[in-house]
Scaffold this motif. Sequence first.
Motif, PDB file in Angstrom:
ATOM      1  N   TRP A 188      92.908 -36.761 118.493  1.00 50.41           N
ATOM      2  CA  TRP A 188      93.164 -36.311 117.268  1.00 50.41           C
ATOM      3  C   TRP A 188      92.812 -35.703 116.939  1.00 50.41           C
ATOM      4  CZ3 TRP A 188      88.458 -36.204 113.939  1.00 50.41           C
ATOM      5  CH2 TRP A 188      86.763 -36.154 114.872  1.00 50.41           C
ATOM      6  N   SER A 203      89.353 -39.993 121.551  1.00 48.57           N
ATOM      7  CA  SER A 203      87.594 -41.029 120.980  1.00 48.57           C
ATOM      8  C   SER A 203      87.769 -42.391 121.948  1.00 48.57           C
ATOM      9  CB  SER A 203      88.602 -41.825 119.654  1.00 48.57           C
ATOM     10  OG  SER A 203      88.871 -40.570 118.559  1.00 48.57           O
ATOM     11  N   GLU A 237      96.120 -38.302 113.460  1.00 51.03           N
ATOM     12  CA  GLU A 237      95.550 -38.761 115.019  1.00 51.03           C
ATOM     13  C   GLU A 237      97.054 -38.746 115.339  1.00 51.03           C
ATOM     14  OE1 GLU A 237      96.132 -42.954 114.298  1.00 51.03           O
ATOM     15  OE2 GLU A 237      93.912 -42.065 112.265  1.00 51.03           O
ATOM     16  N   PRO A 289      89.337 -42.610 115.199  1.00 50.59           N
ATOM     17  CA  PRO A 289      90.693 -43.277 114.894  1.00 50.59           C
ATOM     18  C   PRO A 289      91.173 -44.659 114.181  1.00 50.59           C
ATOM     19  CG  PRO A 289      90.537 -41.641 116.351  1.00 50.59           C
ATOM     20  CD  PRO A 289      89.610 -42.611 116.315  1.00 50.59           C
ATOM     21  N   SER A 290      92.503 -45.295 114.184  1.00 52.84           N
ATOM     22  CA  SER A 290      92.972 -46.306 113.418  1.00 52.84           C
ATOM     23  C   SER A 290      93.082 -46.465 114.964  1.00 52.84           C
ATOM     24  CB  SER A 290      94.046 -45.746 112.328  1.00 52.84           C
ATOM     25  OG  SER A 290      94.824 -45.673 113.125  1.00 52.84           O
ATOM     26  N   SER A 348      89.229 -40.251 109.110  1.00 55.17           N
ATOM     27  CA  SER A 348      87.780 -40.459 109.532  1.00 55.17           C
ATOM     28  C   SER A 348      87.917 -39.831 110.853  1.00 55.17           C
ATOM     29  CB  SER A 348      87.711 -42.223 110.158  1.00 55.17           C
ATOM     30  OG  SER A 348      86.736 -42.005 110.747  1.00 55.17           O
ATOM     31  N   ALA A 373      95.004 -38.387 109.759  1.00 51.41           N
ATOM     32  CA  ALA A 373      93.046 -38.344 110.093  1.00 51.41           C
ATOM     33  C   ALA A 373      92.773 -38.742 108.568  1.00 51.41           C
ATOM     34  CB  ALA A 373      92.945 -38.324 110.836  1.00 51.41           C
ATOM     35  N   HIS A 405      87.515 -48.610 112.788  1.00 48.77           N
ATOM     36  CA  HIS A 405      87.827 -47.572 112.069  1.00 48.77           C
ATOM     37  C   HIS A 405      87.468 -48.086 110.291  1.00 48.77           C
ATOM     38  CE1 HIS A 405      91.198 -45.367 109.410  1.00 48.77           C
ATOM     39  NE2 HIS A 405      91.169 -46.116 109.216  1.00 48.77           N
ATOM     40  N   TRP A 431      91.076 -30.426 119.768  1.00 55.20           N
ATOM     41  CA  TRP A 431      91.555 -31.929 119.861  1.00 55.20           C
ATOM     42  C   TRP A 431      90.585 -32.946 120.252  1.00 55.20           C
ATOM     43  CZ3 TRP A 431      92.784 -34.888 123.513  1.00 55.20           C
ATOM     44  CH2 TRP A 431      93.604 -34.200 124.553  1.00 55.20           C
ATOM     45  N   PRO A 465      88.785 -34.284 109.663  1.00 47.50           N
ATOM     46  CA  PRO A 465      90.143 -35.177 110.699  1.00 47.50           C
ATOM     47  C   PRO A 465      91.022 -34.720 109.922  1.00 47.50           C
ATOM     48  CG  PRO A 465      88.084 -36.772 109.925  1.00 47.50           C
ATOM     49  CD  PRO A 465      88.478 -35.318 109.338  1.00 47.50           C
ATOM     50  N   ARG A 489      98.558 -32.612 105.020  1.00 51.15           N
ATOM     51  CA  ARG A 489      98.248 -33.278 106.827  1.00 51.15           C
ATOM     52  C   ARG A 489      99.120 -34.001 106.397  1.00 51.15           C
ATOM     53  NH1 ARG A 489      93.793 -34.186 104.097  1.00 51.15           N
ATOM     54  NH2 ARG A 489      91.654 -34.434 105.128  1.00 51.15           N
ATOM     55  N   TYR A 493      91.619 -32.031 114.497  1.00 48.75           N
ATOM     56  CA  TYR A 493      90.686 -31.397 113.403  1.00 48.75           C
ATOM     57  C   TYR A 493      90.624 -30.455 113.423  1.00 48.75           C
ATOM     58  CZ  TYR A 493      87.511 -32.078 117.970  1.00 48.75           C
ATOM     59  OH  TYR A 493      87.026 -31.288 118.886  1.00 48.75           O
TER      60      TYR A 493
END
Length: 538
Positions: free
Chosen positions: A283, A429, A501, A330-331, A327, A325, A337, A426, A498, A310, A285
């Motif tokens: 991800w 995760s 992703e 990531p999903s 959070s 993103a 998540h 980046w 964030p 975004r 950020y």
Amino acid sequence: MMSRRAFAQGVALLALLPAFSLAPSAHAAGEPRRGGTLNAIIQPEPVSLTAAVLAAAPTGIVGGNIFDGLVKYDLALKPQPELAERWETSPDGRTITFHLRRGVTWHDGKPFTSADVQWSLEHVWKPLNPRNPALFRNITSAETPDPHTVVFKLAEPSVALFSMLNGNGAQILPKHLYEGTNVLTNPHNAKPVGTGPFVFKEWVKGSHILLERNPNYWDAGKPYLDRIVFRVVPDGAARAAGLEKGDIHYAPLSPIPLRDAERLAKLPTVKVGTQGYDWLSPWLYLDFNVDSRHFKDARVRRAVAHAIDREALIKLVWFGFGKAAISPVPSTLAAFHDLEVPKYPFDPKKAEALLDEAGLKRGPDGTRLTITHDFLPYGEDYRRTGEFVKQSLKRVGIEVTLRGQDTAAFTRRVYGDRDFDLSSSWSGSFPDPQLGVARLYSSAFAGKNIPWSNGSGFRSAEADSIFKAVESEPDPTKRIQAWKRFQVLAQTELPTLPLVELRFFNVYSSRLRNAVTRGDQIFGALTEAWLDEPEKKN
């Protein structure tokens, strides 16, 4: 800002990907061809070749071919035997016994034994691991009843441990070459000696890194390739040209400008694929320096969040290779998540109101404040991300000076000297947020000059207590609840914003077979890869 034509090209590229993605079995049929030199791209040039001391992607890509881990991960991210042939975990989860492969030697001919694992745990993984040393500090001891057995004793059961035992997350170093030295400055960090399928031969700075086939590799008959040459090619257009001509066979980590990927994906000699990154879950950020004059105020951080669109960033800069993103978890880590975190939708008016509230009024020239933005020096996509952020913030009265530099200068400035206002980068995760997310927010990493850790300088007793709790919590439901509490805290305080992703891609020659055979392939060895015969030209 990118044109509508460029955006349309990006959409076209996404449409092409299903046809060109390399599934694991795409070229599995047929007998592997032995021999040949794989010409690959590494960009940017690594600072070190030893992931045990530097968690940088270029380091992991090269080093993954030199070092094995206790385990590797299949395409479903389940641990598979590598240096450990098998293992058992005690009923209480506090003892893990690994049975090591016999007959394995380091590239200098010395035998690999349990003493190497024990020494690496005590002198590298615990004190120096750049991702999550607390994960390994939970291992109170490593017993070595014989050269082929190592027993980990844990203070508490660790759900996350088995997600970080490959050759990148828990790299084993040769005790006989490191013992009694400063691990961080040992010359073998640049001339690594591993147990993996390829042996380091030379590193000509600014030119290439040469690896040759390990003739004594424990997996008999492998690797198939004679050598890998990782070429340093700073210019994106030159990388694209090399792939188009067939001079380059393998280029990972979104190696070329996205507009070139759309064109190359149409060629019969080139393939574009997105597999092999599952273990990473990357991800993108922004880190706010929370100790800087203006970003001490959370209202200013939230204003920046509302000022950045975004979806437009993904479409115009990343050509659709990503998802917005919301959070720091990531999903892709679906179990952890949290969809109910505080959100910061694109709203320039809200951004302006927050800046006014923070006392940052527009001056006569319309400027509220001036900041520097240090963008990750990993190529054009990150530079253009910086330009997008600069344009977005200018609209709400924040003047941004972009600062480009090499990787060593970037990491020192952000994670050591902390001489910045805003930085972009980046991180991975990994399969459990304890592995890749905690280090970005933990007080233990703040200002410690550990690249890709807590760059913002965020310090929170509440966050630290959550990280401590999840380290030893065996109940999956309670761990998930704890991580959801953390996400709400992180998105409320917002030391890190964030953005995307990421969906990285590789570019391959159509001659390259079995380039992706594992879920951690980006940092794994090309043990199974082989080159088909080039087509004869009339």
